[in-house]
Enzyme design. Structure first.
Site, PDB file in Angstrom:
ATOM      1  N   GLU A 123      13.040 -31.431 -36.282  1.00 31.84           N
ATOM      2  CA  GLU A 123      11.758 -30.995 -35.712  1.00 31.84           C
ATOM      3  C   GLU A 123      10.825 -32.189 -35.522  1.00 31.84           C
ATOM      4  O   GLU A 123      10.111 -32.291 -34.517  1.00 31.84           O
ATOM      5  CB  GLU A 123      11.109 -29.947 -36.619  1.00 31.84           C
ATOM      6  CG  GLU A 123      11.913 -28.659 -36.697  1.00 31.84           C
ATOM      7  CD  GLU A 123      11.225 -27.607 -37.540  1.00 31.84           C
ATOM      8  OE1 GLU A 123      10.601 -26.704 -36.967  1.00 31.84           O
ATOM      9  OE2 GLU A 123      11.295 -27.692 -38.788  1.00 31.84           O
ATOM     10  N   GLU A 143      18.765 -24.186 -41.767  1.00 30.04           N
ATOM     11  CA  GLU A 143      17.858 -23.113 -42.202  1.00 30.04           C
ATOM     12  C   GLU A 143      18.577 -21.771 -42.281  1.00 30.04           C
ATOM     13  O   GLU A 143      18.359 -20.984 -43.202  1.00 30.04           O
ATOM     14  CB  GLU A 143      16.674 -22.993 -41.225  1.00 30.04           C
ATOM     15  CG  GLU A 143      15.646 -24.099 -41.350  1.00 30.04           C
ATOM     16  CD  GLU A 143      15.970 -25.335 -40.527  1.00 30.04           C
ATOM     17  OE1 GLU A 143      17.129 -25.491 -40.089  1.00 30.04           O
ATOM     18  OE2 GLU A 143      15.063 -26.156 -40.324  1.00 30.04           O
TER      19      GLU A 143
HETATM   20  C1  1HE Z   1      16.580 -33.179 -51.059  1.00 28.66           C
HETATM   21  C2  1HE Z   1      16.741 -32.763 -49.721  1.00 28.66           C
HETATM   22  C3  1HE Z   1      15.814 -31.825 -49.216  1.00 28.66           C
HETATM   23  C4  1HE Z   1      18.303 -34.164 -50.182  1.00 28.66           C
HETATM   24  N1  1HE Z   1      14.830 -31.391 -50.036  1.00 28.66           N
HETATM   25  N2  1HE Z   1      15.591 -32.726 -51.822  1.00 28.66           N
HETATM   26  N3  1HE Z   1      17.339 -29.560 -45.362  1.00 28.66           N
HETATM   27  C5  1HE Z   1      18.598 -29.356 -45.768  1.00 28.66           C
HETATM   28  O1  1HE Z   1      19.029 -28.261 -46.022  1.00 28.66           O
HETATM   29  C6  1HE Z   1      19.416 -30.598 -45.970  1.00 28.66           C
HETATM   30  C7  1HE Z   1      19.666 -30.801 -47.444  1.00 28.66           C
HETATM   31  N4  1HE Z   1      20.269 -32.082 -47.729  1.00 28.66           N
HETATM   32  C8  1HE Z   1      21.573 -32.358 -47.504  1.00 28.66           C
HETATM   33  O2  1HE Z   1      22.319 -31.588 -46.937  1.00 28.66           O
HETATM   34  C9  1HE Z   1      22.067 -33.669 -47.986  1.00 28.66           C
HETATM   35  O3  1HE Z   1      21.164 -34.143 -48.983  1.00 28.66           O
HETATM   36  C10 1HE Z   1      22.202 -34.764 -46.904  1.00 28.66           C
HETATM   37  C11 1HE Z   1      23.368 -34.409 -45.996  1.00 28.66           C
HETATM   38  C12 1HE Z   1      20.924 -34.918 -46.070  1.00 28.66           C
HETATM   39  C13 1HE Z   1      22.475 -36.145 -47.577  1.00 28.66           C
HETATM   40  O4  1HE Z   1      23.587 -36.009 -48.464  1.00 28.66           O
HETATM   41  P1  1HE Z   1      23.801 -37.099 -49.587  1.00 28.66           P
HETATM   42  O5  1HE Z   1      25.107 -36.805 -50.282  1.00 28.66           O
HETATM   43  O6  1HE Z   1      23.621 -38.467 -49.019  1.00 28.66           O
HETATM   44  O7  1HE Z   1      22.571 -36.922 -50.631  1.00 28.66           O
HETATM   45  P2  1HE Z   1      22.374 -35.826 -51.764  1.00 28.66           P
HETATM   46  O8  1HE Z   1      23.114 -36.222 -53.007  1.00 28.66           O
HETATM   47  O9  1HE Z   1      22.616 -34.446 -51.270  1.00 28.66           O
HETATM   48  O10 1HE Z   1      20.798 -35.913 -52.035  1.00 28.66           O
HETATM   49  C14 1HE Z   1      20.222 -37.017 -52.708  1.00 28.66           C
HETATM   50  C15 1HE Z   1      18.978 -36.502 -53.376  1.00 28.66           C
HETATM   51  O11 1HE Z   1      18.061 -36.071 -52.388  1.00 28.66           O
HETATM   52  C16 1HE Z   1      19.249 -35.294 -54.272  1.00 28.66           C
HETATM   53  O12 1HE Z   1      18.289 -35.315 -55.305  1.00 28.66           O
HETATM   54  P3  1HE Z   1      18.693 -35.869 -56.792  1.00 28.66           P
HETATM   55  O13 1HE Z   1      17.407 -35.729 -57.562  1.00 28.66           O
HETATM   56  O14 1HE Z   1      19.807 -34.987 -57.247  1.00 28.66           O
HETATM   57  O15 1HE Z   1      19.117 -37.295 -56.590  1.00 28.66           O
HETATM   58  C17 1HE Z   1      18.937 -34.133 -53.340  1.00 28.66           C
HETATM   59  O16 1HE Z   1      18.552 -32.956 -54.052  1.00 28.66           O
HETATM   60  C18 1HE Z   1      17.735 -34.690 -52.597  1.00 28.66           C
HETATM   61  N5  1HE Z   1      17.558 -34.047 -51.317  1.00 28.66           N
HETATM   62  N6  1HE Z   1      17.813 -33.378 -49.218  1.00 28.66           N
HETATM   63  C19 1HE Z   1      14.741 -31.851 -51.294  1.00 28.66           C
HETATM   64  N7  1HE Z   1      15.873 -31.379 -47.957  1.00 28.66           N
HETATM   65  C20 1HE Z   1       9.050 -26.820 -41.694  1.00 28.66           C
HETATM   66  S1  1HE Z   1      10.444 -25.903 -41.947  1.00 28.66           S
HETATM   67  C21 1HE Z   1      11.770 -26.981 -41.972  1.00 28.66           C
HETATM   68  C22 1HE Z   1      12.917 -26.304 -42.665  1.00 28.66           C
HETATM   69  C23 1HE Z   1      13.961 -27.264 -43.073  1.00 28.66           C
HETATM   70  O17 1HE Z   1      13.861 -28.465 -42.891  1.00 28.66           O
HETATM   71  S2  1HE Z   1      15.292 -26.582 -43.849  1.00 28.66           S
HETATM   72  C24 1HE Z   1      16.449 -27.863 -43.953  1.00 28.66           C
HETATM   73  C25 1HE Z   1      16.349 -28.545 -45.268  1.00 28.66           C
END
Ligand code: 1HE
Length: 271
Positions: A123, A143
Site C-alpha cells: 500500500e 490480509e
Molecule cells: C513483524 C512483521 C509484521 C515481521 N508485524 N512484526 N504483514 C504480514 O502478514 C507479513 C508478515 N511477515 C512475514 O511474512 C515475514 O516476516 C517476512 C516474509 C516479511 C520476512 O520473513 P523473515 O523470515 O525474513 O523474518 P521473520 O523471522 O518472519 O521476522 C523477523 C521479525 O520481524 C520477527 O520478530 P522477532 O521478534 O521474532 O524477531 C517477526 O515477528 C517480525 N515481523 N513482519 C510485526 N508485519 C493498514 S492495513 C495493512 C494490513 C497489512 O499490512 S497485513 C500484512 C501484514
C-alpha cells in the site's frame, strides 16, 4: 544523479525507524527497522507524515527504500491485537491521511523495492509515483489469510495498478507475485538487478527534479484526478492545466532552448 552527489542531513526529526537525508535536491528516506522487516507501526506511519510534509522547499523529488532484506512487511501486526471497531476505523484513517500526503504531497516520490513488499508495504509503494523493483522483490496481500483487510488505501490504489481481479486473487488465495510478474502487470515500471535499485531510483528522482515544479504538480496532482472524472470534465481540466503550464516562463525558456537546438532530443529507449 552524479555519483559524486554528496549526502547531507535533512533537518527533519524522525523516529528511529526512519532515516532521512538529502542528495542535492533529492530527499532520500530509508525505512530503518530491518529487525522487524520494516513493519509499519504507528510511530513509523506518523514519521512518514512528518517527513513528507516537512521537506524543505528546495527539495524537488524523493526516494523511499528499505534497509535490510525487505522493503516492508506491512502493518506491524503486534499493534493490531487490542483494537476495537472504532479504533480500527481511526487507525485506517490515519494511514489514508498519511499516504495521501505522499501521493498528493510536495514532490514526486520514487519507491525502490526489494524483498517482501507485502500488505501495508505494498500500500505504501502504491502511494508513490514510480516503483523500481529489484529482482528480489515479491508482492503479497496476506490480509485475507490473517482474517483482516487492507486499510491503507490498498483497495483504492492497487486495483488502479493491476485491476480488481488480480487484487482479489492475491487476497483470496494468498498468491504472491515475483518482481518479473509485478513488472509485467504494472506494479513496477523499472526492474533492476539486486543492489542496483537505489542508484536507479536516485537517477530517476534527479531526472524528475529537473522538470519544472508546475509540470510535476500537473502530473502528480492533476493527472490522477483527470483519470477519475468523466471525459468531458477531463478535457476541460486538461485544457486549463496545460495552458497554465505552458504560460510559465520556465516552460517558455525550455521551448526556446529546443527550438534553438540547445535542448536534448527525445531518444530511443535503452534496450
Ligand atoms: C513483524 C512483521 C509484521 C515481521 N508485524 N512484526 N504483514 C504480514 O502478514 C507479513 C508478515 N511477515 C512475514 O511474512 C515475514 O516476516 C517476512 C516474509 C516479511 C520476512 O520473513 P523473515 O523470515 O525474513 O523474518 P521473520 O523471522 O518472519 O521476522 C523477523 C521479525 O520481524 C520477527 O520478530 P522477532 O521478534 O521474532 O524477531 C517477526 O515477528 C517480525 N515481523 N513482519 C510485526 N508485519 C493498514 S492495513 C495493512 C494490513 C497489512 O499490512 S497485513 C500484512 C501484514
Amino acid at each position: 544523479m552524479s555519483s559524486s552527489e554528496q549526502t547531507s542531513p535533512l533537518a527533519i526529526s524522525l523516529p528511529a525507524s526512519l532515516h532521512g537525508e538529502r542528495r542535492g535536491n533529492v530527499a532520500v528516506l530509508t525505512l530503518t527497522r530491518p529487525e522487524k522487516r520494516n513493519a509499519l507501526n504507528d510511530t513509523t506511519v506518523l514519521g512518514l507524515e512528518t517527513f513528507f510534509t516537512s521537506l524543505p522547499d528546495d527539495i524537488a523529488a524523493a526516494v523511499i527504500h528499505g534497509a535490510g532484506d525487505h522493503f516492508s512487511a506491512g502493518l506491524d501486526l503486534s499493534e493490531l491485537q487490542e483494537r476495537d471497531i472504532r479504533q480500527g476505523i481511526s487507525h485506517s484513517g490515519l494511514w489514508h491521511r498519511v499516504f495521501d500526503k505522499i501521493q498528493f504531497g510536495k514532490v514526486p516520490v520514487v519507491a525502490v523495492l526489494h524483498g517482501a513488499v507485502v500488505g501495508g508495504g505494498l500500500e505504501l509503494a502504491a502511494a508513490c509515483h514510480i516503483r523500481v523493483a529489484e529482482r528480489s522483490t515479491y508482492y503479497g496481500l496476506p490480509e485475507g489469510s490473517r482474517g483482516i483487510y487492507v486499510g491503507g488505501g490498498g483497495s483504492v490504489r492497487i486495483p488502479r495498478l493491476i485491476g480488481v481481479a488480480r487484487m482479489m486473487d492475491m487476497m483470496l488465495t494468498g498468491r504472491t507475485y515475483s518482481a518479473e510478474d509485478g513488472q509485467a502487470m504494472g506494479l513496477s515500471t523499472y526492474l533492476t538487478e539486486p543492489g542496483d535499485g537505489l542508484a536507479r531510483g536516485l537517477a530517476l528522482a534527479q531526472r524528475i527534479a529537473g522538470n519544472t515544479r508546475l509540470t510535476n504538480f500537473a502530473i502528480t496532482h492533476v493527472l490522477p484526478r483527470i483519470a477519475e472524472v468523466d471525459p468531458t470534465s477531463g478535457y476541460a481540466v486538461e485544457s486549463l492545466i496545460s495552458s497554465i503550464a505552458q504560460a510559465d516562463s520556465e516552460a517558455k525558456n525550455r521551448l526556446n532552448a529546443f527550438l534553438e537546438g540547445r535542448a536534448n532530443k527525445v531518444t530511443r529507449p535503452e534496450s
